[in-house]
Design an enzyme around this catalytic site. Structure first.
Site, PDB file in Angstrom:
ATOM      1  N   GLU A  89       9.727   1.308  10.644  1.00 30.40           N
ATOM      2  CA  GLU A  89      10.741   2.370  10.514  1.00 30.40           C
ATOM      3  C   GLU A  89       9.993   3.681  10.661  1.00 30.40           C
ATOM      4  O   GLU A  89       9.217   4.053   9.782  1.00 30.40           O
ATOM      5  CB  GLU A  89      11.386   2.319   9.115  1.00 30.40           C
ATOM      6  CG  GLU A  89      12.035   1.008   8.750  1.00 30.40           C
ATOM      7  CD  GLU A  89      13.330   0.768   9.486  1.00 30.40           C
ATOM      8  OE1 GLU A  89      13.852   1.701  10.128  1.00 30.40           O
ATOM      9  OE2 GLU A  89      13.813  -0.363   9.451  1.00 30.40           O
ATOM     10  N   CYS A 113      13.570  11.082   7.137  1.00 30.16           N
ATOM     11  CA  CYS A 113      13.522  10.559   8.509  1.00 30.16           C
ATOM     12  C   CYS A 113      14.886  10.645   9.193  1.00 30.16           C
ATOM     13  O   CYS A 113      14.966  10.818  10.398  1.00 30.16           O
ATOM     14  CB  CYS A 113      13.036   9.126   8.512  1.00 30.16           C
ATOM     15  SG  CYS A 113      14.008   8.088   7.428  1.00 30.16           S
ATOM     16  N   LYS A 154       0.858  -1.191   0.000  1.00 33.24           N
ATOM     17  CA  LYS A 154       0.000   0.000   0.000  1.00 33.24           C
ATOM     18  C   LYS A 154       0.895   1.241   0.000  1.00 33.24           C
ATOM     19  O   LYS A 154       1.472   1.613   1.011  1.00 33.24           O
ATOM     20  CB  LYS A 154      -0.927   0.039   1.217  1.00 33.24           C
ATOM     21  CG  LYS A 154      -2.010   1.096   1.030  1.00 33.24           C
ATOM     22  CD  LYS A 154      -2.243   1.911   2.253  1.00 33.24           C
ATOM     23  CE  LYS A 154      -1.771   3.273   2.429  1.00 33.24           C
ATOM     24  NZ  LYS A 154      -1.909   4.302   1.474  1.00 33.24           N
ATOM     25  N   GLU A 181       9.438  16.156  15.500  1.00 36.90           N
ATOM     26  CA  GLU A 181       9.893  15.992  14.121  1.00 36.90           C
ATOM     27  C   GLU A 181       9.111  16.970  13.246  1.00 36.90           C
ATOM     28  O   GLU A 181       7.887  16.898  13.176  1.00 36.90           O
ATOM     29  CB  GLU A 181       9.641  14.554  13.653  1.00 36.90           C
ATOM     30  CG  GLU A 181      10.191  14.298  12.276  1.00 36.90           C
ATOM     31  CD  GLU A 181       9.818  12.930  11.722  1.00 36.90           C
ATOM     32  OE1 GLU A 181       8.639  12.549  11.802  1.00 36.90           O
ATOM     33  OE2 GLU A 181      10.708  12.250  11.195  1.00 36.90           O
ATOM     34  N   VAL A 188       1.191   6.469  13.130  1.00 41.54           N
ATOM     35  CA  VAL A 188       0.585   5.382  12.349  1.00 41.54           C
ATOM     36  C   VAL A 188       1.277   4.047  12.659  1.00 41.54           C
ATOM     37  O   VAL A 188       0.630   3.001  12.714  1.00 41.54           O
ATOM     38  CB  VAL A 188       0.618   5.710  10.829  1.00 41.54           C
ATOM     39  CG1 VAL A 188       0.150   4.519  10.011  1.00 41.54           C
ATOM     40  CG2 VAL A 188      -0.242   6.938  10.529  1.00 41.54           C
ATOM     41  N   GLY A 189       2.576   4.100  12.915  1.00 39.57           N
ATOM     42  CA  GLY A 189       3.307   2.873  13.265  1.00 39.57           C
ATOM     43  C   GLY A 189       2.667   2.176  14.462  1.00 39.57           C
ATOM     44  O   GLY A 189       2.479   0.952  14.463  1.00 39.57           O
ATOM     45  N   GLY A 193       6.926   5.058   8.077  1.00 38.07           N
ATOM     46  CA  GLY A 193       6.051   6.228   8.154  1.00 38.07           C
ATOM     47  C   GLY A 193       6.138   6.852   9.526  1.00 38.07           C
ATOM     48  O   GLY A 193       7.134   6.688  10.243  1.00 38.07           O
ATOM     49  N   SER A 194       5.073   7.539   9.918  1.00 37.36           N
ATOM     50  CA  SER A 194       5.097   8.276  11.180  1.00 37.36           C
ATOM     51  C   SER A 194       4.974   7.335  12.387  1.00 37.36           C
ATOM     52  O   SER A 194       4.431   6.229  12.276  1.00 37.36           O
ATOM     53  CB  SER A 194       3.955   9.287  11.203  1.00 37.36           C
ATOM     54  OG  SER A 194       2.724   8.597  11.146  1.00 37.36           O
ATOM     55  N   THR A 195       5.436   7.812  13.520  1.00 37.49           N
ATOM     56  CA  THR A 195       5.342   7.031  14.753  1.00 37.49           C
ATOM     57  C   THR A 195       3.867   6.808  15.116  1.00 37.49           C
ATOM     58  O   THR A 195       3.481   5.725  15.569  1.00 37.49           O
ATOM     59  CB  THR A 195       6.100   7.761  15.879  1.00 37.49           C
ATOM     60  OG1 THR A 195       7.458   7.942  15.447  1.00 37.49           O
ATOM     61  CG2 THR A 195       6.092   6.973  17.180  1.00 37.49           C
TER      62      THR A 195
HETATM   63  P1  NAD Z   1       2.225   8.486   7.592  1.00 41.38           P
HETATM   64  O1  NAD Z   1       2.519   7.671   8.772  1.00 41.38           O
HETATM   65  O2  NAD Z   1       1.197   9.538   7.683  1.00 41.38           O
HETATM   66  O3  NAD Z   1       1.789   7.560   6.369  1.00 41.38           O
HETATM   67  C1  NAD Z   1       2.584   6.465   5.968  1.00 41.38           C
HETATM   68  C2  NAD Z   1       1.713   5.448   5.281  1.00 41.38           C
HETATM   69  O4  NAD Z   1       0.801   4.901   6.232  1.00 41.38           O
HETATM   70  C3  NAD Z   1       0.869   6.008   4.134  1.00 41.38           C
HETATM   71  O5  NAD Z   1       0.850   5.068   3.082  1.00 41.38           O
HETATM   72  C4  NAD Z   1      -0.496   6.134   4.774  1.00 41.38           C
HETATM   73  O6  NAD Z   1      -1.550   6.085   3.854  1.00 41.38           O
HETATM   74  C5  NAD Z   1      -0.502   4.918   5.691  1.00 41.38           C
HETATM   75  N1  NAD Z   1      -1.486   4.972   6.791  1.00 41.38           N
HETATM   76  C6  NAD Z   1      -2.066   6.066   7.358  1.00 41.38           C
HETATM   77  N2  NAD Z   1      -2.928   5.681   8.334  1.00 41.38           N
HETATM   78  C7  NAD Z   1      -2.883   4.324   8.392  1.00 41.38           C
HETATM   79  C8  NAD Z   1      -3.538   3.352   9.199  1.00 41.38           C
HETATM   80  N3  NAD Z   1      -4.418   3.681  10.149  1.00 41.38           N
HETATM   81  N4  NAD Z   1      -3.241   2.043   8.999  1.00 41.38           N
HETATM   82  C9  NAD Z   1      -2.333   1.679   8.059  1.00 41.38           C
HETATM   83  N5  NAD Z   1      -1.709   2.551   7.246  1.00 41.38           N
HETATM   84  C10 NAD Z   1      -1.973   3.867   7.410  1.00 41.38           C
HETATM   85  O7  NAD Z   1       3.642   9.083   7.125  1.00 41.38           O
HETATM   86  P2  NAD Z   1       3.940  10.050   5.920  1.00 41.38           P
HETATM   87  O8  NAD Z   1       3.378  11.389   6.251  1.00 41.38           O
HETATM   88  O9  NAD Z   1       3.577   9.395   4.632  1.00 41.38           O
HETATM   89  O10 NAD Z   1       5.562  10.096   5.978  1.00 41.38           O
HETATM   90  C11 NAD Z   1       6.249  10.877   6.868  1.00 41.38           C
HETATM   91  C12 NAD Z   1       6.674  10.075   8.091  1.00 41.38           C
HETATM   92  O11 NAD Z   1       7.385   8.917   7.696  1.00 41.38           O
HETATM   93  C13 NAD Z   1       7.645  10.840   8.980  1.00 41.38           C
HETATM   94  O12 NAD Z   1       7.300  10.691  10.322  1.00 41.38           O
HETATM   95  C14 NAD Z   1       8.987  10.179   8.710  1.00 41.38           C
HETATM   96  O13 NAD Z   1       9.936  10.285   9.706  1.00 41.38           O
HETATM   97  C15 NAD Z   1       8.591   8.776   8.458  1.00 41.38           C
HETATM   98  N6  NAD Z   1       9.622   8.088   7.671  1.00 41.38           N
HETATM   99  C16 NAD Z   1      10.446   7.194   8.327  1.00 41.38           C
HETATM  100  C17 NAD Z   1      11.463   6.545   7.630  1.00 41.38           C
HETATM  101  C18 NAD Z   1      12.371   5.553   8.318  1.00 41.38           C
HETATM  102  O14 NAD Z   1      13.010   4.767   7.648  1.00 41.38           O
HETATM  103  N7  NAD Z   1      12.466   5.549   9.629  1.00 41.38           N
HETATM  104  C19 NAD Z   1      11.634   6.782   6.266  1.00 41.38           C
HETATM  105  C20 NAD Z   1      10.791   7.688   5.643  1.00 41.38           C
HETATM  106  C21 NAD Z   1       9.768   8.327   6.363  1.00 41.38           C
END
Ligand code: NAD
Length: 478
Positions: free
Chosen positions: A235, A269, A160, A367, A217-218, A213-215
């Site tokens: 991550e 990130c 996704k 962040e 959503v993680g 992605g973000s902490t």
């Molecule tokens: P995000 O967490 O908003 O979204 C990431 C993904 O998760 C998207 O595809 C989104 O549609 C999906 N998502 C959103 N809600 C969800 C849910 N409830 N269940 C499952 N999936 C869901 O992050 P973003 O705004 O796309 O990216 C920025 C963030 O990503 C920053 O916090 C950044 O630090 C982090 N990031 C981390 C790394 C790493 O390797 N540590 C690398 C790149 C980005």
């Protein structure tokens, strides 16, 4: 029935650059079923890893043939400069090739030391169907840090991508099919996170969720996957420190600090978004940094000369500016950049340096995910380490000094998954990548990058007639 579509507007000129299907829960269920059939009954997990490697290498060649087209999709959807988008696609090819080789190296263990009649075999097997959820900042590269490794291990995937930047994931999946990777092995469902991402994490057919992605959503994905006891690797965000000692090569440290905060518009990130600089050199360092920043070119990401493109979307642009304003209200001193230098038309933010930052200020802790550097001065090594570690995150930090004692002491004391010494935003495919604390857990790249997608199975074989009692401790049974 006509499908709902998500329109992606260019962050640079607001024109429509893509339309993606708005995936549903049913779409996710169909994709997981396809991936599960491919895993349970298909040839992919069962074939010789050497044959899988041939498919992966052909995939990599096809990606390379489409380099310019894929790079331009990234520029349109992400707003990043073309020269960096091209480098991202080159990295994708290198990652796929590397994963292909790793798959052939992956192995189990055999124990011949557990008794004359007994042999222990430890098999390393693919974990199953992997759900992959990726963000918008490095869409193709993040895909490639996960999917080829899962495939090389023998897994099948449902991916996704971000609703803002789904283009390259779809194209990479098409190229996988062209390379002969069987149907059901690589599946992409586009759509929103709270529908598609949530359904994927909650689907019991998924054995592992691999998320970047973000902490925030993680945590949701960990909880959702936990409902059916699926494995997770996450991550997440970061708030990295660039630590500059008085004996550092100042020219290199200035360039490293600059790159750390401006690369990919600071939407990175592993950005070094906090500068911890020794008080004795702070004034000169900041002057040189501001001069270097003023030479960066900000503007049209398709211009070959551009260093910084557009922020991902208007809400994010506004949020970065709000953080700058808030920091100034809390007492930060603007060294360069700032709200006045930002251009709403094109969503451009100039690298911004804010001095006099205390750990109690939110800009030190949160962040921002933009080109905004928070500067704090230190006097001793102990202070520098304490400041760097004063963060819920633990992804990447850099240390700049010509003294090996200082470098090693600091590197060993930092609570982050990655430490760079006299370099920054650097990497090698062999080195594991990942964080601690709120930056997540699990590792990508290196041998760990494929092991994440495997499970161990122990087989104990007894040969000859057993005369002893079953069920007693192994040592006693000999
Ligand atoms: P995000 O967490 O908003 O979204 C990431 C993904 O998760 C998207 O595809 C989104 O549609 C999906 N998502 C959103 N809600 C969800 C849910 N409830 N269940 C499952 N999936 C869901 O992050 P973003 O705004 O796309 O990216 C920025 C963030 O990503 C920053 O916090 C950044 O630090 C982090 N990031 C981390 C790394 C790493 O390797 N540590 C690398 C790149 C980005």
């Amino acid at each position: 029935m006509s499908r709902a579509l998500i329109e992606r507007l260019s962050p640079t000129n607001n024109e429509i650059v893509a339309r993606f299907a708005e995936g549903t829960v049913d779409d996710v269920n169909d994709a997981v079923t396809a991936a599960k059939i491919a895993f349970d009954k298909g040839m992919w997990p069962r074939m010789d890893a050497g044959v899988r490697a041939q498919f992966l290498r052909l995939w990599s060649r096809k990606i390379a043939e489409n380099r310019e087209r894929l790079a331009r999709i990234e520029v349109e959807e992400v707003g990043k400069p073309l020269k960096y988008a091209r480098a991202d696609i080159d990295t994708v090819c290198a990652l796929v090739d590397y994963a292909a080789g790793l798959g052939m190296q992956s192995h189990g263990l055999a124990y011949s030391s557990i008794g004359a009649n007994r042999t222990g075999i430890v098999l390393r097997e693919p974990v199953g169907v992997v759900g992959v959820v990726i963000p918008w900042n490095f869409p193709a590269e993040t895909f490639a840090k996960k999917v080829p490794f899962a495939l090389a291990a023998g897994c099948t995937c449902v991916i996704k991508p971000s609703e803002f930047t789904s283009g390259t994931a779809l194209e990479l999946a098409k190229l996988a099919a062209e390379a002969g990777i069987p149907p059901g092995v690589v599946n992409v469902v586009t759509g929103y996170g709270n529908v598609v991402g949530d359904a994927l994490s909650g689907n019991p057919g998924v054995s592992m969720m691999s998320f970047t992605g973000s902490t925030r959503v993680g945590k949701q994905i960990i909880a959702r996957a936990g409902e059916h006891v699926a494995r997770t690797a996450v991550e997440l965000g970061g708030k990295g420190a660039t630590i500059v000692f008085a004996d550092a090569d100042i020219e290199d440290a200035v360039r490293g600090t600059l790159t750390s905060i401006s690369f990919n518009q600071g939407e990175c990130c592993v950005a070094g978004s906090r500068l911890l600089v020794h008080a004795d050199i702070a004034e000169e360092f900041l002057q040189r940094l501001a001069t270097a920043m003023s030479s960066l070119r900000i503007g049209d990401p398709f211009d070959e000369e551009t260093d910084l493109g557009s922020m991902i979307h208007r809400e994010h642009f506004d949020s970065v500016l709000r953080h700058i304003e808030e920091a100034q209200l809390e007492g930060a001193r603007l060294v360069c950049g700032g709200i006045e230098a930002a251009r709403r038309d094109g969503l451009h933010i100039a690298p911004t340096v804010l001095d006099d930052i205390r750990p109690s200020m939110s800009i030190f802790r949160r962040e921002i995910f933009g080109p905004v550097l928070a500067v704090t001065r230190f006097r001793s090594l102990e202070d520098a380490v304490a400041l760097a570690n004063d963060s819920e995150y633990g992804l990447a930090n850099s240390v700049w000094s010509k003294n090996i004692d200082v470098v090693m002491t600091v590197a060993k004391s930092l609570r982050s998954g990655i430490v760079w010494a006299n370099t920054a935003l650097d990497g090698a495919l062999q080195l594991p990548f990942g964080g601690n604390g709120s930056s997540g857990f699990g590792r990508e790249l290196g041998e760990a990058g494929i092991e994440e997608y495997t499970v161990l199975k122990s087989i104990l074989i007894h040969t000859g007639k057993r005369n002893d009692t079953f069920g007693v401790a192994p040592a006693a049974s000999q």
